[in-house]
Motif scaffolding. Structure first.
Motif, mmCIF file in Angstrom:
data_model
loop_
_atom_site.group_PDB
_atom_site.id
_atom_site.type_symbol
_atom_site.label_atom_id
_atom_site.label_comp_id
_atom_site.label_asym_id
_atom_site.label_seq_id
_atom_site.Cartn_x
_atom_site.Cartn_y
_atom_site.Cartn_z
ATOM 1 N N LEU A 1 0.540 -1.249 0.049
ATOM 2 C CA LEU A 1 -0.079 -0.078 -0.058
ATOM 3 C C LEU A 1 0.855 1.254 0.154
ATOM 4 O O LEU A 1 1.801 1.335 0.947
ATOM 5 N N GLY A 2 0.514 2.325 -0.886
ATOM 6 C CA GLY A 2 1.211 3.365 -0.833
ATOM 7 C C GLY A 2 0.817 4.419 0.050
ATOM 8 O O GLY A 2 -0.232 4.122 0.871
ATOM 9 N N GLY A 3 1.417 5.642 0.308
ATOM 10 C CA GLY A 3 0.964 6.639 1.188
ATOM 11 C C GLY A 3 -0.458 7.150 1.040
ATOM 12 O O GLY A 3 -1.038 7.233 2.032
ATOM 13 N N ASN A 4 -0.800 7.177 -0.213
ATOM 14 C CA ASN A 4 -2.241 7.970 -0.240
ATOM 15 C C ASN A 4 -3.234 6.680 0.402
ATOM 16 O O ASN A 4 -4.264 7.270 0.657
ATOM 17 N N ALA A 5 -3.224 5.328 0.589
ATOM 18 C CA ALA A 5 -3.878 4.640 1.276
ATOM 19 C C ALA A 5 -3.946 4.835 2.690
ATOM 20 O O ALA A 5 -5.073 4.403 3.480
ATOM 21 N N ILE B 1 1.559 -3.514 -6.538
ATOM 22 C CA ILE B 1 1.778 -2.386 -5.710
ATOM 23 C C ILE B 1 0.746 -1.318 -6.067
ATOM 24 O O ILE B 1 0.525 -0.928 -7.145
ATOM 25 N N LEU B 2 0.319 -0.847 -5.074
ATOM 26 C CA LEU B 2 -1.001 0.188 -5.004
ATOM 27 C C LEU B 2 -0.490 1.330 -4.820
ATOM 28 O O LEU B 2 0.169 1.742 -3.666
ATOM 29 N N THR B 3 -0.678 2.461 -5.704
ATOM 30 C CA THR B 3 -0.354 3.728 -5.529
ATOM 31 C C THR B 3 -1.402 4.795 -5.813
ATOM 32 O O THR B 3 -2.697 4.342 -5.897
ATOM 33 N N LYS C 1 15.712 7.044 -17.636
ATOM 34 C CA LYS C 1 15.396 7.778 -16.418
ATOM 35 C C LYS C 1 13.701 8.349 -16.525
ATOM 36 O O LYS C 1 13.526 9.421 -16.367
ATOM 37 N N GLN C 2 12.825 7.319 -17.012
ATOM 38 C CA GLN C 2 11.484 7.685 -16.968
ATOM 39 C C GLN C 2 10.782 7.734 -15.573
ATOM 40 O O GLN C 2 9.628 8.206 -15.733
ATOM 41 N N PHE C 3 11.616 7.152 -14.623
ATOM 42 C CA PHE C 3 10.639 7.023 -13.481
ATOM 43 C C PHE C 3 11.657 7.968 -12.259
ATOM 44 O O PHE C 3 12.606 7.716 -12.040
ATOM 45 N N ALA C 4 10.635 8.659 -11.519
ATOM 46 C CA ALA C 4 11.404 9.738 -10.468
ATOM 47 C C ALA C 4 11.829 8.486 -9.370
ATOM 48 O O ALA C 4 11.303 7.714 -8.789
ATOM 49 N N SER D 1 10.106 7.834 -5.949
ATOM 50 C CA SER D 1 8.551 7.660 -6.226
ATOM 51 C C SER D 1 8.116 6.282 -6.816
ATOM 52 O O SER D 1 8.108 5.084 -6.637
ATOM 53 N N MET D 2 8.265 6.529 -8.215
ATOM 54 C CA MET D 2 8.014 5.553 -9.413
ATOM 55 C C MET D 2 9.042 4.567 -9.435
ATOM 56 O O MET D 2 8.777 3.383 -9.542
ATOM 57 N N LEU D 3 10.362 4.882 -9.486
ATOM 58 C CA LEU D 3 11.489 4.169 -9.798
ATOM 59 C C LEU D 3 11.529 3.041 -8.734
ATOM 60 O O LEU D 3 11.816 1.717 -9.244
ATOM 61 N N PRO D 4 11.484 3.081 -7.262
ATOM 62 C CA PRO D 4 11.397 1.743 -6.493
ATOM 63 C C PRO D 4 10.406 0.899 -6.715
ATOM 64 O O PRO D 4 10.638 -0.645 -6.791
ATOM 65 N N LYS D 5 9.252 1.219 -7.222
ATOM 66 C CA LYS D 5 7.994 0.295 -7.421
ATOM 67 C C LYS D 5 8.345 -0.593 -8.643
ATOM 68 O O LYS D 5 8.259 -1.806 -8.905
ATOM 69 N N VAL D 6 8.994 0.325 -10.092
ATOM 70 C CA VAL D 6 9.410 -0.389 -10.982
ATOM 71 C C VAL D 6 10.585 -1.491 -10.696
ATOM 72 O O VAL D 6 10.128 -2.692 -11.227
HETATM 73 N N1 LIG Z 1 6.619 7.350 -14.977
HETATM 74 C C1 LIG Z 1 5.525 7.372 -14.098
HETATM 75 N N2 LIG Z 1 4.415 6.813 -14.239
HETATM 76 C C2 LIG Z 1 3.547 6.875 -13.409
HETATM 77 N N3 LIG Z 1 3.772 7.608 -12.044
HETATM 78 C C3 LIG Z 1 4.846 8.459 -11.888
HETATM 79 C C4 LIG Z 1 5.969 8.218 -12.897
HETATM 80 N N4 LIG Z 1 6.814 8.943 -12.438
HETATM 81 C C5 LIG Z 1 6.577 9.469 -11.217
HETATM 82 N N5 LIG Z 1 5.214 9.138 -10.993
HETATM 83 C C6 LIG Z 1 4.834 9.411 -9.503
HETATM 84 O O1 LIG Z 1 4.946 8.570 -8.761
HETATM 85 C C7 LIG Z 1 3.810 8.493 -7.742
HETATM 86 C C8 LIG Z 1 3.864 7.314 -6.872
HETATM 87 O O2 LIG Z 1 4.977 7.269 -6.118
HETATM 88 P P1 LIG Z 1 4.792 7.668 -4.544
HETATM 89 O O3 LIG Z 1 3.599 8.677 -4.350
HETATM 90 O O4 LIG Z 1 6.327 8.099 -3.983
HETATM 91 O O5 LIG Z 1 4.469 6.302 -3.828
HETATM 92 P P2 LIG Z 1 3.678 5.697 -2.666
HETATM 93 O O6 LIG Z 1 2.210 5.369 -3.257
HETATM 94 O O7 LIG Z 1 4.149 4.335 -2.342
HETATM 95 O O8 LIG Z 1 3.650 6.572 -1.519
HETATM 96 C C9 LIG Z 1 2.620 8.578 -8.514
HETATM 97 O O9 LIG Z 1 1.515 8.844 -7.940
HETATM 98 C C10 LIG Z 1 3.039 9.499 -9.449
HETATM 99 O O10 LIG Z 1 2.749 10.902 -9.135
#
Ligand SMILES: Nc1ncnc2c1ncn2[C@@H]1O[C@H](COP(=O)(O)OP(=O)(O)O)[C@@H](O)[C@H]1O
Ligand SMILES: NC(=O)OP(=O)(O)O
Length: 319
Positions: A9-13, A231-233, A265-268, A271-276
């Motif tokens: 579960l991600g932070g918004n949960a 992985i839910l975000t 470097k498509q994923f921040a 935030s998204m990089l560790p999920k990917v």
């Molecule tokens: N390439 C991408 N595709 C989708 N979301 C991305 C991407 N890069 C960055 N994000 C952002 O990453 C967020 C998820 O990371 P984060 O909010 O840190 O995770 P968590 O849900 O675990 O708290 C997404 O909500 C989105 O805003």
């Protein structure tokens, strides 16, 4: 037993703006209303969650209220406290929804230690953002007051303190989690990435760090032989060129294709990089599938396979 699914579960949960216990419990009640759909689908759930905002807030409270006789607790103990608190809120919310839906399902939180290596270079290089977001002036002040801390700009969302985040190499309570799963009980485990510990002979020694919950969930999913890692975000899918006019939604994607996007470097980071990376690790290690999607898209995932499904080999169906 249905499909064994580890759901991270991600932070918004748990937490949006209001950090009060009541608001976090309300958010988790809505989260439980989504998660129960897996149980109604016949899946065996294993729940994990983050703790970044909560553990950072707890450290601030500790610093503000400590005295010589009532000292601050170290970070590993704060991870344990947030793991316990969020686990309590989560199992309490699940219990309520399970009763509302007339289901017969037990849920239990496991205080979970996660093994890391004392040689992990992460100990000398803090990267994990925790606690509240600050503007530049607030971050500069916090830095002045705490010269030993490190602050970074977190994926365009503001400034946050960062702490070491070693990679998980084992989950100490794996056998306990397996026993709960075999008994049909839903475990809440590796919360906040798990309490980081290193081995020292017969001892497990807590370390001042916060493990990424996506990596810890991946490690657990491997160890318990899960059928899927979900992985839910906050976003419905992983995107290429995210938030740009030419963004592309990834629906079914191979780990090889994702590897190319990581190189681009498509994923921040953070935030998204560790999920990917966690999803790719799980799929490459087990040959099973991983999914990244939004919490409120669970029904779409269960019924229509919505979300980004990561597989070892795939025919591209991305738009
Ligand atoms: N390439 C991408 N595709 C989708 N979301 C991305 C991407 N890069 C960055 N994000 C952002 O990453 C967020 C998820 O990371 P984060 O909010 O840190 O995770 P968590 O849900 O675990 O708290 C997404 O909500 C989105 O805003
Ligand atoms: N421990 C952890 O990864 O927490 P967040 O997901 O809340 O950052």
């Amino acid at each position: 037993m249905g499909r064994k699914i580890v759901v991270a579960l991600g932070g918004n949960a748990i937490l949006s703006k209001d950090a009060s216990a009541a608001a976090q419990q309300r958010a988790l009640l809505e989260t439980a209303r989504q998660l129960v759909k897996f149980i109604e689908n016949g899946d065996q759930l294993i729940i994990s969650h983050g703790n970044g905002p909560q553990v950072g807030n707890l450290l601030l409270q500790q610093a503000a209220g400590s005295t010589q006789d009532n000292p601050e607790m170290p970070l590993d103990s704060c991870v344990a406290m947030t793991q316990g608190t969020i686990g309590y809120w989560m199992q309490n919310a699940m219990n309520q929804v399970i009763r509302e839906r007339g289901l017969d399902q037990a849920v239990a939180t496991v205080v979970t230690q996660v093994e890391v290596s004392s040689d992990d270079p992460a100990f000398g290089q803090p990267t994990k953002p925790i606690g509240p977001f600050m503007n530049k002036a607030e971050a500069d002040l916090a830095q002045k007051q705490n010269p030993e801390f490190k602050f970074i700009e977190d994926a365009g969302r503001g400034y946050r303190r960062v702490v070491p985040s070693p990679k998980p190499i084992g989950v100490i309570e794996t056998a306990a989690v397996n026993t709960l799963v075999d008994a049909g009980i839903v475990p809440i485990t590796v919360g906040g990435g798990g309490i980081p510990v290193v081995r020292d002979g017969n001892r497990l020694v807590g370390k001042e760090a916060v493990i990424d919950k996506d990596f810890a969930s991946e490690k657990l999913a491997e160890l318990i032989d899960a059928d899927a890692l979900i992985i839910l975000t906050a976003v419905d899918n992983i995107y290429v060129n995210f938030n740009q006019p030419n963004q592309k939604k990834l629906k079914r994607v191979s780990t090889v294709e994702l590897g190319r996007y990581i190189e681009q470097k498509q994923f921040a980071p953070g935030s998204m990089l560790p999920k990917v990376e966690a999803a790719v690790d799980f799929v490459n290690t087990t040959g099973k599938e991983a999914v990244v999607t939004a919490l409120d898209n669970i029904e779409g995932f269960i019924k229509e396979g919505e979300g980004t499904v990561i597989v070892k080999q795939s025919v591209s169906t991305n738009v």
